[in-house]
Design a protein around this motif. Structure first.
Motif, PDB file in Angstrom:
ATOM      1  N   VAL A  24       8.830  -4.262  -4.152  1.00 29.62           N
ATOM      2  CA  VAL A  24       7.471  -4.238  -4.719  1.00 29.62           C
ATOM      3  C   VAL A  24       7.121  -2.849  -5.255  1.00 29.62           C
ATOM      4  O   VAL A  24       6.265  -2.724  -6.147  1.00 29.62           O
ATOM      5  N   ILE A  25       7.781  -1.795  -4.774  1.00 28.42           N
ATOM      6  CA  ILE A  25       7.516  -0.453  -5.301  1.00 28.42           C
ATOM      7  C   ILE A  25       7.874  -0.375  -6.795  1.00 28.42           C
ATOM      8  O   ILE A  25       7.277   0.401  -7.538  1.00 28.42           O
ATOM      9  N   GLU A  26       8.822  -1.200  -7.228  1.00 31.18           N
ATOM     10  CA  GLU A  26       9.178  -1.206  -8.644  1.00 31.18           C
ATOM     11  C   GLU A  26       8.038  -1.763  -9.492  1.00 31.18           C
ATOM     12  O   GLU A  26       7.860  -1.365 -10.650  1.00 31.18           O
ATOM     13  N   VAL A  27       7.283  -2.685  -8.945  1.00 30.52           N
ATOM     14  CA  VAL A  27       6.113  -3.222  -9.654  1.00 30.52           C
ATOM     15  C   VAL A  27       5.114  -2.109  -9.932  1.00 30.52           C
ATOM     16  O   VAL A  27       4.558  -1.990 -11.027  1.00 30.52           O
ATOM     17  N   VAL A  28       4.882  -1.272  -8.905  1.00 28.83           N
ATOM     18  CA  VAL A  28       3.941  -0.164  -9.052  1.00 28.83           C
ATOM     19  C   VAL A  28       4.494   0.884 -10.010  1.00 28.83           C
ATOM     20  O   VAL A  28       3.811   1.336 -10.937  1.00 28.83           O
ATOM     21  N   ASP A  29       5.756   1.254  -9.804  1.00 28.40           N
ATOM     22  CA  ASP A  29       6.347   2.354 -10.570  1.00 28.40           C
ATOM     23  C   ASP A  29       6.459   2.022 -12.050  1.00 28.40           C
ATOM     24  O   ASP A  29       6.354   2.907 -12.910  1.00 28.40           O
ATOM     25  N   ARG A  30       6.647   0.746 -12.354  1.00 29.02           N
ATOM     26  CA  ARG A  30       6.811   0.344 -13.751  1.00 29.02           C
ATOM     27  C   ARG A  30       5.495  -0.122 -14.393  1.00 29.02           C
ATOM     28  O   ARG A  30       5.486  -0.627 -15.511  1.00 29.02           O
ATOM     29  N   VAL A  37       4.394   6.160  -5.145  1.00 26.74           N
ATOM     30  CA  VAL A  37       4.417   6.392  -6.592  1.00 26.74           C
ATOM     31  C   VAL A  37       3.353   7.409  -6.978  1.00 26.74           C
ATOM     32  O   VAL A  37       3.603   8.338  -7.768  1.00 26.74           O
ATOM     33  N   LEU A  38       2.153   7.261  -6.414  1.00 29.26           N
ATOM     34  CA  LEU A  38       1.085   8.218  -6.701  1.00 29.26           C
ATOM     35  C   LEU A  38       1.493   9.631  -6.321  1.00 29.26           C
ATOM     36  O   LEU A  38       1.328  10.582  -7.099  1.00 29.26           O
ATOM     37  N   GLY A  39       2.031   9.793  -5.112  1.00 31.87           N
ATOM     38  CA  GLY A  39       2.436  11.116  -4.658  1.00 31.87           C
ATOM     39  C   GLY A  39       3.478  11.745  -5.565  1.00 31.87           C
ATOM     40  O   GLY A  39       3.392  12.935  -5.911  1.00 31.87           O
ATOM     41  N   GLN A  40       4.483  10.954  -5.966  1.00 27.41           N
ATOM     42  CA  GLN A  40       5.530  11.495  -6.833  1.00 27.41           C
ATOM     43  C   GLN A  40       4.973  11.903  -8.191  1.00 27.41           C
ATOM     44  O   GLN A  40       5.309  12.970  -8.720  1.00 27.41           O
ATOM     45  N   ARG A  41       4.106  11.071  -8.747  1.00 25.60           N
ATOM     46  CA  ARG A  41       3.534  11.407 -10.058  1.00 25.60           C
ATOM     47  C   ARG A  41       2.641  12.637  -9.984  1.00 25.60           C
ATOM     48  O   ARG A  41       2.453  13.342 -10.993  1.00 25.60           O
ATOM     49  N   ALA A  42       2.091  12.903  -8.809  1.00 25.41           N
ATOM     50  CA  ALA A  42       1.224  14.073  -8.631  1.00 25.41           C
ATOM     51  C   ALA A  42       2.000  15.304  -8.181  1.00 25.41           C
ATOM     52  O   ALA A  42       1.399  16.344  -7.887  1.00 25.41           O
ATOM     53  N   ALA A  88       0.830  -1.203   0.000  1.00 28.25           N
ATOM     54  CA  ALA A  88       0.000   0.000   0.000  1.00 28.25           C
ATOM     55  C   ALA A  88       0.867   1.256   0.000  1.00 28.25           C
ATOM     56  O   ALA A  88       0.575   2.236  -0.707  1.00 28.25           O
ATOM     57  N   LEU A  89       1.946   1.247   0.791  1.00 25.87           N
ATOM     58  CA  LEU A  89       2.848   2.398   0.818  1.00 25.87           C
ATOM     59  C   LEU A  89       3.510   2.591  -0.545  1.00 25.87           C
ATOM     60  O   LEU A  89       3.690   3.732  -0.995  1.00 25.87           O
ATOM     61  N   ALA A  90       3.867   1.477  -1.214  1.00 29.93           N
ATOM     62  CA  ALA A  90       4.452   1.583  -2.548  1.00 29.93           C
ATOM     63  C   ALA A  90       3.506   2.314  -3.500  1.00 29.93           C
ATOM     64  O   ALA A  90       3.921   3.210  -4.247  1.00 29.93           O
ATOM     65  N   GLU A  91       2.230   1.947  -3.466  1.00 28.25           N
ATOM     66  CA  GLU A  91       1.243   2.622  -4.314  1.00 28.25           C
ATOM     67  C   GLU A  91       1.208   4.121  -4.033  1.00 28.25           C
ATOM     68  O   GLU A  91       1.209   4.948  -4.944  1.00 28.25           O
ATOM     69  N   MET A  92       1.162   4.475  -2.748  1.00 25.78           N
ATOM     70  CA  MET A  92       1.004   5.881  -2.382  1.00 25.78           C
ATOM     71  C   MET A  92       2.258   6.704  -2.655  1.00 25.78           C
ATOM     72  O   MET A  92       2.172   7.880  -3.024  1.00 25.78           O
TER      73      MET A  92
END
Length: 300
Positions: free
Chosen positions: A289-295, A196-201, A190-194
């Motif tokens: 796992v953050i790489e899964v989200v980011d990519r 990546v979301l925060g950085q993209r925003a 869940a933190l990985a998702e957030m």
């Protein structure tokens, strides 16, 4: 009055967490300490201590009164305890076996029952926290044992843990550990998702973590896995990889099926770690796992 000598302690499994635990025990125990690992090179972690190296499980069982295990999973624990070359296979065996590994609840209870037939006491005592905490002797240990056995083994568990909690009868330590690990894996995904979301925003990841840490979103996962691994994107080999996360989630979901409990969040987390293992991040520290989200990798 005659003073009883301290028991001979044995330790099996000198890996990423087991090695530091054994090192602490060897340094703090007043009596003999004997260690064994299937990989003789792993014993190097005990260099500089008084620990002796056993050449086999049978040799360790000949001397040790209490044996601690730190092994990859259920199959290895069962084999080390009850296999044809295991601790209970020879003419002499330990009085007590304490399993520090993460295993299924059913296996812990089955092994305990079969060892009891031979007069061997068994406790499940899985550990939580990081390899750094293991080196400091500050693990959290969740114990499944009756009260009398817990009282007997607690002094040695305090060699390696700052928090030692009796969770109930045998198997209950594994219940609590599996719940603990599932929460960590779910939160990390869940933190990985957030992040990546925060950085993209438009919010820098370091600033995001700093701000969230000051609010109700703060957590152990944020302060440790988030700051130390996910923020710098450092996921070394030899730590706790996605494959281990999958093993523990599968153990939890087996228990959920046995108890008729819904585990939708655990199932989603499992898909993330399966994707990490399938897309080239196997063997690396599981916050990868953050790489899964980011990519934008497929989470089947």
């Amino acid at each position: 009055m005659t003073t009883q000598p301290p028991p001979v302690l044995g330790f099996v499994g000198l890996g990423n967490i087991g090695g530091p635990m054994a090192w602490n025990m060897a340094g703090k125990h007043a009596g003999d300490f004997i260690a064994f690992d299937a990989d003789p090179a792993a014993c190097a972690v005990l260099d500089g201590t008084r620990a002796r190296r056993a050449t086999s499980l049978a040799a360790l069982a000949q001397e040790a009164d209490i044996v601690f295990l730190s092994l990859p999973g259920s199959a290895q624990v069962e084999a080390v305890c009850l296999g044809p070359e295991g601790l209970a296979a020879g003419a002499r065996w330990p009085a007590t076996i304490v399993d520090l590994s993460t295993c299924t609840v059913a296996m812990a209870r089955s092994v305990a029952a079969r060892l009891a037939e031979r007069g061997i006491a068994f406790a499940d005592a899985p550990v939580a926290r990081t390899a750094e905490a293991a080196r400091r002797g500050e693990l959290s240990i969740m114990v499944g044992a009756d009260e009398a056995l817990f009282a007997r083994i607690a002094p040695w568990l305090h060699y390696i843990g700052s928090d030692v909690t009796r969770c109930g009868e045998v198997g209950c330590g594994q219940v609590v550990k599996l719940v603990n690990n599932a929460l960590v894996f779910e939160h990390t995904a869940a933190l990985a998702e957030m992040m990546v979301l925060g950085q993209r925003a438009g919010v820098e990841p370091a600033l995001l973590l700093d701000a969230v840490a000051k609010g109700s979103g703060d957590s152990f996962v944020l302060r440790n896995h988030g700051r130390k691994a996910m923020l710098p994107r450092v996921f070394p080999q030899g730590g706790f990889p996605p494959e281990y996360a999958l093993k523990d989630i599968d153990y939890l979901m087996e228990l959920a099926a046995q108890t008729g409990t819904a585990t939708a969040f655990a199932g989603l987390a499992r898909r993330y770690y399966a994707a990490a293992a399938a897309h080239g991040f196997g063997g690396r520290y599981f916050p990868t796992v953050i790489e899964v989200v980011d990519r934008n990798l497929d989470v089947a």
